[in-house]
Write an enzyme that holds these catalytic residues in place. Structure first.
Site, PDB file in Angstrom:
ATOM      1  N   ILE A 109       0.836  -1.158   0.039  1.00  0.00           N
ATOM      2  CA  ILE A 109      -0.036  -0.055   0.160  1.00  0.00           C
ATOM      3  C   ILE A 109       0.727   1.094  -0.079  1.00  0.00           C
ATOM      4  O   ILE A 109       0.295   2.425  -0.120  1.00  0.00           O
ATOM      5  CB  ILE A 109      -0.962  -0.105   1.066  1.00  0.00           C
ATOM      6  CG1 ILE A 109      -0.248  -0.101   2.614  1.00  0.00           C
ATOM      7  CG2 ILE A 109      -1.911  -1.171   1.264  1.00  0.00           C
ATOM      8  CD1 ILE A 109      -1.232  -0.085   3.789  1.00  0.00           C
ATOM      9  N   GLY A 110       2.091   1.082  -0.184  1.00  0.00           N
ATOM     10  CA  GLY A 110       3.078   2.221   0.017  1.00  0.00           C
ATOM     11  C   GLY A 110       4.432   1.956  -0.048  1.00  0.00           C
ATOM     12  O   GLY A 110       4.804   0.860   0.140  1.00  0.00           O
ATOM     13  N   SER A 111       5.430   3.036  -0.167  1.00  0.00           N
ATOM     14  CA  SER A 111       6.890   2.650   0.025  1.00  0.00           C
ATOM     15  C   SER A 111       7.509   3.892   0.242  1.00  0.00           C
ATOM     16  O   SER A 111       6.637   5.086   0.241  1.00  0.00           O
ATOM     17  CB  SER A 111       7.346   2.399  -1.371  1.00  0.00           C
ATOM     18  OG  SER A 111       6.934   3.189  -2.385  1.00  0.00           O
ATOM     19  N   GLY A 112       8.542   3.998   0.716  1.00  0.00           N
ATOM     20  CA  GLY A 112       9.504   5.097   1.019  1.00  0.00           C
ATOM     21  C   GLY A 112      10.853   4.756   1.090  1.00  0.00           C
ATOM     22  O   GLY A 112      11.448   3.577   0.579  1.00  0.00           O
ATOM     23  N   PHE A 119      12.848   4.149   3.343  1.00  0.00           N
ATOM     24  CA  PHE A 119      13.229   2.868   4.212  1.00  0.00           C
ATOM     25  C   PHE A 119      12.731   1.761   3.714  1.00  0.00           C
ATOM     26  O   PHE A 119      13.295   0.502   4.241  1.00  0.00           O
ATOM     27  CB  PHE A 119      12.304   2.951   5.709  1.00  0.00           C
ATOM     28  CG  PHE A 119      11.070   3.082   5.210  1.00  0.00           C
ATOM     29  CD1 PHE A 119      10.226   1.578   5.485  1.00  0.00           C
ATOM     30  CD2 PHE A 119      10.117   3.844   4.824  1.00  0.00           C
ATOM     31  CE1 PHE A 119       8.952   1.704   5.253  1.00  0.00           C
ATOM     32  CE2 PHE A 119       8.823   3.888   4.537  1.00  0.00           C
ATOM     33  CZ  PHE A 119       8.178   2.519   4.803  1.00  0.00           C
ATOM     34  N   GLU A 127       9.231  -0.605   2.197  1.00  0.00           N
ATOM     35  CA  GLU A 127       7.648  -0.761   1.853  1.00  0.00           C
ATOM     36  C   GLU A 127       6.750  -0.865   3.002  1.00  0.00           C
ATOM     37  O   GLU A 127       7.008  -1.467   3.958  1.00  0.00           O
ATOM     38  CB  GLU A 127       7.427  -1.953   0.695  1.00  0.00           C
ATOM     39  CG  GLU A 127       8.633  -1.523  -0.524  1.00  0.00           C
ATOM     40  CD  GLU A 127       8.405  -2.775  -1.405  1.00  0.00           C
ATOM     41  OE1 GLU A 127       8.240  -3.870  -0.859  1.00  0.00           O
ATOM     42  OE2 GLU A 127       8.594  -2.494  -2.592  1.00  0.00           O
ATOM     43  N   ILE A 128       5.360  -0.685   2.517  1.00  0.00           N
ATOM     44  CA  ILE A 128       4.493  -0.711   3.691  1.00  0.00           C
ATOM     45  C   ILE A 128       3.441  -1.741   2.966  1.00  0.00           C
ATOM     46  O   ILE A 128       2.916  -1.473   1.650  1.00  0.00           O
ATOM     47  CB  ILE A 128       3.799   0.508   3.913  1.00  0.00           C
ATOM     48  CG1 ILE A 128       4.599   1.526   4.480  1.00  0.00           C
ATOM     49  CG2 ILE A 128       2.667   0.370   5.049  1.00  0.00           C
ATOM     50  CD1 ILE A 128       4.155   2.922   4.663  1.00  0.00           C
ATOM     51  N   LYS A 134       5.374  -2.494   7.969  1.00  0.00           N
ATOM     52  CA  LYS A 134       6.538  -1.856   7.332  1.00  0.00           C
ATOM     53  C   LYS A 134       7.878  -2.899   7.251  1.00  0.00           C
ATOM     54  O   LYS A 134       8.154  -3.403   8.331  1.00  0.00           O
ATOM     55  CB  LYS A 134       6.753  -0.832   8.113  1.00  0.00           C
ATOM     56  CG  LYS A 134       5.939   0.258   8.317  1.00  0.00           C
ATOM     57  CD  LYS A 134       6.260   1.613   9.314  1.00  0.00           C
ATOM     58  CE  LYS A 134       7.258   2.413   8.636  1.00  0.00           C
ATOM     59  NZ  LYS A 134       7.329   3.634   9.744  1.00  0.00           N
ATOM     60  N   ASP A 168      10.596  16.430  11.850  1.00  0.00           N
ATOM     61  CA  ASP A 168      10.005  16.449  10.419  1.00  0.00           C
ATOM     62  C   ASP A 168       8.376  16.507  10.565  1.00  0.00           C
ATOM     63  O   ASP A 168       7.709  15.808   9.895  1.00  0.00           O
ATOM     64  CB  ASP A 168      10.385  15.046  10.031  1.00  0.00           C
ATOM     65  CG  ASP A 168      10.409  15.144   8.252  1.00  0.00           C
ATOM     66  OD1 ASP A 168      10.318  15.961   7.765  1.00  0.00           O
ATOM     67  OD2 ASP A 168      10.117  13.998   7.672  1.00  0.00           O
TER      68      ASP A 168
END
EC number: 2.7.11.1
Length: 433
Positions: free
Chosen positions: A15-18, A20, A22-23, A38, A128
């Site tokens: 459902i997502g990534s960054g 760091f 993936e989610i 995560k 942040d």
């Protein structure tokens, strides 16, 4: 065989990534509860999930802090399992055509100040503060603001003695330049005042649709950061807040009056905005702009593209915003708050009232679970104006985020700067989400 982590959570779709990792959407195989998982490769140059999990342990139990369900190593991955949350404020801002009403901004501000106060009370700075890192909850917590992503967090005082970290200069910029405080741009060690100032920039971003230092062109990141800093320094508080209630200028003047190790007067800042809320005649009914917008879209029969599925929070792009100066038309309140003595007026000056089934037609999937409690908005204690409990008969249909919302955000013009290896920061050198 279906993949599992912690021998308890079933791994689902991404459902997502960054930066760091993936989610993934996950499911607790014992309770069938959905969770966010995560994953971070153990081979990453600057692992951060272990550090973040330690901070979550410190913060557990706080209002608006996601519950950490499990942390460990599975095969080649560090794994953090957390509550599944709804859309980020950045996603909802985009959904609402990149401008929030004063009422929505004030309802959010009250909770966001509380979140920072709690984190600071646990001896940590967030460092942040940006709209992507504030998420709405789901179910009966759909009106509650959560704060996530502690990859850049730092302890600013000893937990036992409360001895503050020393004042230092020539520090690298840590955080997201768009929302960084003036002192952060100037290389001064961050403290509580900087988190608070960053929040002020978010509020103005929501009200104005953009900030004066967005969209600046530069050859590289350093030049971009320098240009943002120059524009921020040259933009007076009065210019930044022009056209908006004076309380916002007062907020910034207060932030910039704080000394390095001063404890912010969180109650004063909340009181500023609560008094404005009362003066404007708003009702703390939790009808945010996205509720209004979805209602209008359902009535027009022309639904717009929608934000992403709820997750622990995926980073969305921070493109230069285009303000929408038109006020959204009034929409009937979702509920009446018996604790609040002020009424909202309709266009004829009468108290507006409407049956709940008129506001929530069967085709409008705004609520699924029950319950939310409320408090009078003039209460200046550190408690939430609402607690999200399940015993309030006056609010039988709690917002569940916005089911199935999706937003396609392009890459932003600014990303979070990460700490440089200067020998004095012990937090991870990478940035998540």
């Amino acid at each position: 065989m279906e993949p599992r982590v912690g021998n308890k959570f079933r791994l689902g779709r991404k459902i997502g990534s960054g930066s760091f990792g993936e989610i993934y959407l996950g499911t607790d195989v014992q309770t069938n509860e959905e969770v966010a998982i995560k994953l971070e490769s153990v081979k990453t140059a600057h692992p951060q999930l272990s550090y973040e999990s330690r901070i979550y342990r410190v913060l557990q139990g706080g209002t608006g802090i996601p519950n950490m369900k499990w942390y460990g190593v599975e095969g080649d991955y560090n794994v953090l399992v957390m509550d599944l949350l709804g859309p980020s404020l950045e996603d909802l801002f985009s959904y609402c055509k990149r401008q929030f009403s004063l009422k929505t901004v004030l309802m959010l501000a009250d909770q966001m100040i509380n979140r920072l106060e709690f984190i600071h009370s646990k001896s940590y700075l967030h460092r942040d503060i940006k709209p992507d890192n504030f998420l709405m909850g789901l179910g009966r917590r759909a009106n509650q603001v959560y704060i996530i992503d502690y990859g850049l967090a730092k302890k600013y005082r000893d937990s036992s003695t409360h001895r503050h970290i020393p004042y230092r200069e020539n520090k690298s910029l840590i955080g997201t330049p768009r929302y960084a405080s003036l002192n952060t741009h100037l290389g001064i060690e961050q403290s509580r005042r900087d988190d608070i100032e960053s929040l002020g920039y978010i509020l103005m971003y929501f009200l104005k649709g953009s900030l004066p230092w967005q969209g600046l062109k530069a050859g590289n990141k350093k030049q971009k950061y320098d240009k943002i800093s120059e524009k921020k320094v040259s933009t007076s508080i009065e210019t930044l807040c022009r056209g908006h209630p004076t309380e916002f200028a007062s907020y910034f003047h207060y932030c910039r009056s704080l000394r390095f190790d001063d404890k912010p007067d969180y109650a004063y800042l909340k009181r500023l905005f609560r008094n404005l809320f009362i003066r404007e005649g708003f009702q703390f009914d939790f009808v945010f702009d996205w509720t209004v917008y979805k209602y209008q879209q359902s009535q027009s029969g022309n639904p717009q593209p929608r934000p992403h599925d709820g997750g622990v929070g995926t980073s969305s792009g921070l493109n230069p915003a285009v303000g929408n100066s038109e006020k959204r038309p009034d929409v009937p309140n979702q509920r009446t708050n018996p604790d609040f003595t002020l009424k909202q007026k309709d266009k004829n000056g009468n108290d507006s009232a409407i049956a709940k089934d008129k506001l929530l037609p069967g085709s409008l999937n705004l609520g699924r679970s029950e319950g939310s409690s409320s408090r009078r908005v003039v209460d200046t204690s550190s408690r939430e104006p609402f607690s999200g409990g399940s015993d309030n008969a006056n609010y039988e249909t709690a917002l569940k985020g916005i089911d199935g919302l999706r937003i396609n955000n392009n890459a932003g013009d600014e990303t979070a700067a990460t700490p440089q290896s200067n020998g004095d920061d012990v937090e991870p050198q990478s940035k998540a989400l």
